[in-house]
Design an enzyme around this catalytic site. Structure first.
Site, PDB file in Angstrom:
ATOM      1  N   GLY A   1       0.810  -1.214   0.000  1.00 39.38           N
ATOM      2  CA  GLY A   1       0.000   0.000   0.000  1.00 39.38           C
ATOM      3  C   GLY A   1       0.844   1.264   0.000  1.00 39.38           C
ATOM      4  N   THR A   2       1.924   1.250   0.748  1.00 44.13           N
ATOM      5  CA  THR A   2       2.766   2.447   0.856  1.00 44.13           C
ATOM      6  C   THR A   2       3.340   2.811  -0.513  1.00 44.13           C
ATOM      7  OG1 THR A   2       3.319   1.844   3.117  1.00 44.13           O
ATOM      8  CG2 THR A   2       4.811   3.385   2.016  1.00 44.13           C
TER       9      THR A   2
ATOM     10  N   SER B   1      -3.547  -3.424  -0.844  1.00 45.27           N
ATOM     11  CA  SER B   1      -2.395  -4.081  -0.215  1.00 45.27           C
ATOM     12  C   SER B   1      -2.742  -5.530   0.114  1.00 45.27           C
ATOM     13  CB  SER B   1      -2.028  -3.327   1.061  1.00 45.27           C
ATOM     14  OG  SER B   1      -1.113  -4.072   1.833  1.00 45.27           O
TER      15      SER B   1
ATOM     16  N   CYS C   1       1.050   0.766  11.617  1.00 42.80           N
ATOM     17  CA  CYS C   1       2.148   1.052  10.703  1.00 42.80           C
ATOM     18  C   CYS C   1       2.864   2.341  11.082  1.00 42.80           C
ATOM     19  CB  CYS C   1       1.704   1.111   9.248  1.00 42.80           C
ATOM     20  SG  CYS C   1      -0.013   0.998   8.985  1.00 42.80           S
TER      21      CYS C   1
HETATM   22  C1  LIG Z   1      -5.071   2.797   4.825  1.00 42.39           C
HETATM   23  C2  LIG Z   1      -3.700   2.239   4.696  1.00 42.39           C
HETATM   24  N1  LIG Z   1      -2.922   2.641   3.688  1.00 42.39           N
HETATM   25  C3  LIG Z   1      -1.687   2.166   3.502  1.00 42.39           C
HETATM   26  C4  LIG Z   1      -1.165   1.238   4.365  1.00 42.39           C
HETATM   27  C5  LIG Z   1       0.221   0.717   4.122  1.00 42.39           C
HETATM   28  O1  LIG Z   1       0.132  -0.521   3.463  1.00 42.39           O
HETATM   29  P1  LIG Z   1       1.429  -1.482   3.387  1.00 42.39           P
HETATM   30  O2  LIG Z   1       1.686  -1.962   4.769  1.00 42.39           O
HETATM   31  O3  LIG Z   1       1.030  -2.564   2.448  1.00 42.39           O
HETATM   32  O4  LIG Z   1       2.543  -0.652   2.851  1.00 42.39           O
HETATM   33  C6  LIG Z   1      -1.920   0.801   5.454  1.00 42.39           C
HETATM   34  C7  LIG Z   1      -1.343  -0.116   6.455  1.00 42.39           C
HETATM   35  O5  LIG Z   1      -1.700  -0.087   7.607  1.00 42.39           O
HETATM   36  C8  LIG Z   1      -3.232   1.281   5.601  1.00 42.39           C
HETATM   37  O6  LIG Z   1      -4.015   0.858   6.598  1.00 42.39           O
END
Ligand SMILES: Cc1ncc(COP(=O)(O)O)c(C=O)c1O
Length: 374
Positions: A71-72, A191, A321
């Site tokens: 997601g990031t 993600s 996170c």
């Molecule tokens: C809304 C949201 N966006 C992005 C992320 C980040 O995703 P990733 O851990 O796959 O990088 C998270 C993780 O908690 C999330 O909840």
């Protein structure tokens, strides 16, 4: 006694069928998907079959999905790959993975739309900030509060003026089938590990015609939009996890029953000690966020979360996170709740009614202990 895991919004357990689907790609299926020999072609095929599976579930074309490391990265890619007029519109309760890159390149040209007291953004407040060529980013489900933004309406407002909408939909598929054609957003982040898949894999959907150029340099993978050798086992596991979720289109009903039970338990047992921040309507059923007015964030929150852990209940104080997640998050600051500790319960396919009841009674015991100790 196994832990009662109520932290699905941080990461979800991996169902055995997902693990089994991934295993061959750690073994004999080790090939590099860019290699032209048999090992490479088999790995490439696994990726393309997974892409087709995901595209069919999400109701879009396979070529419009870019695989990323999560997601990031998808958020970063969306923001930095968008070619617009430089203006950006978002809200202070977005994930840091959106807020940081949004501020990063746009300098002073960021308009912040304040959400309401529950953390929801109104389309009427977004509309005046939009200009032709602007980039807007509003998450579908808030990962701390569980509230749902009216993304479809915001997408229509964006379309009406020629702005583009990105949505971080990472927290959505766990409880509801996403149909990206209907949703209308131009760029969508997902993600793997929030939906029963592995960590380190995600995707970015880019609607055809969106002014987007990949910015990730490298070997030209993902049609020159995201360089780097693809995570073959991760992609296979991600697709399998989504397949399992979509095979149960009624999953929100089961989660809603557990959510109601948790709310009832909090109401009956803890109404003198906690404030429930997640509204019952306009929220996803897998998250219930509460503030604990008598306990400060930081060390107080740490005592709370570790106390629950000792009782066998795994929850988070906010967004797992965020580093230093025991301090009040930017989301709580935006809502004016930063002076209180908080607990985010998030449930999933493995959660039982008994676990909910256990968690509620453990929460009462732990809060009372922490209040005495402060
Ligand atoms: C809304 C949201 N966006 C992005 C992320 C980040 O995703 P990733 O851990 O796959 O990088 C998270 C993780 O908690 C999330 O909840």
């Amino acid at each position: 006694m196994p832990a009662i895991y109520l932290d699905y919004a941080a990461t979800s357990p991996i169902p055995p069928a997902v693990r089994d689907a991934m295993l061959p790609w750690f073994g004999e299926g080790f090939g590099n998907p860019s290699s032209v020999h048999g090992s490479g072609r088999r790995a490439r095929n696994a990726i393309e079959v997974s892409r087709e599976t995901l595209a069919a579930l999400l109701r879009v074309a396979p070529a419009d999905l870019i695989f990323t490391s999560g997601g990031t990265e998808s958020n970063f890619l969306a923001i930095s790959g968008f070619e617009g007029n430089g203006q950006r519109v978002t809200s202070p309760v977005e994930h840091e993975a959106v807020l940081q890159p949004v501020h990063g390149r746009a300098g002073g040209r960021v308009r912040m739309v304040e959400p309401n007291d529950a953390g929801v953004v109104a389309v009427e407040d977004v509309r005046p900030c939009l200009t032709r060529g602007a980039f807007a980013s509003f998450m579908l489900v808030n990962n701390e509060l569980g509230v749902v933004n009216p993304v479809q309406e915001i997408a229509e407002a964006c379309q009406a003026v020629g702005a583009c909408l990105h949505t971080d939909a990472v927290q959505a598929p766990a409880w509801s089938d996403l149909n990206l054609s209907e949703l209308g957003a131009d760029l969508v982040t997902l993600s793997g590990h929030k939906v029963g898949g592995p960590k380190g894999v995600g995707l970015l959907y880019v609607k055809p015609g969106t002014p987007f150029s990949g910015v990730s340099p490298g070997g030209g993978q993902e049609r020159n939009r995201r360089g780097g050798t693809e995570n073959v086992p991760g992609i296979v596991g991600f697709a399998k996890a989504m397949e399992i979720l979509y095979a149960n289109p009624d999953r929100s009903a089961g989660l809603r029953i557990l959510n109601d039970r948790l709310r009832r338990g909090l109401q009956e047992t803890l109404s003198d000690l906690v404030e429930v921040n997640t509204p019952q309507s306009s929220s996803a059923p897998h998250i219930v966020h509460v503030s604990v007015p008598g306990i400060p964030p930081g060390s107080g929150a740490e005592m709370l979360i570790l106390g629950l852990d000792l009782e066998g209940v795994e929850v988070s104080a906010g967004s797992a996170c965020a580093s230093g997640a025991l301090n009040a998050s930017h989301v709580l600051k935006a809502l004016g709740k930063e002076h209180m500790a908080s607990i985010r319960y998030s449930i999933g396919f493995g959660t039982t009614a008994h676990e909910i009841d256990q968690a509620v009674s453990a929460t009462r015991r732990v809060i009372e202990r922490v209040l005495k100790a402060l």
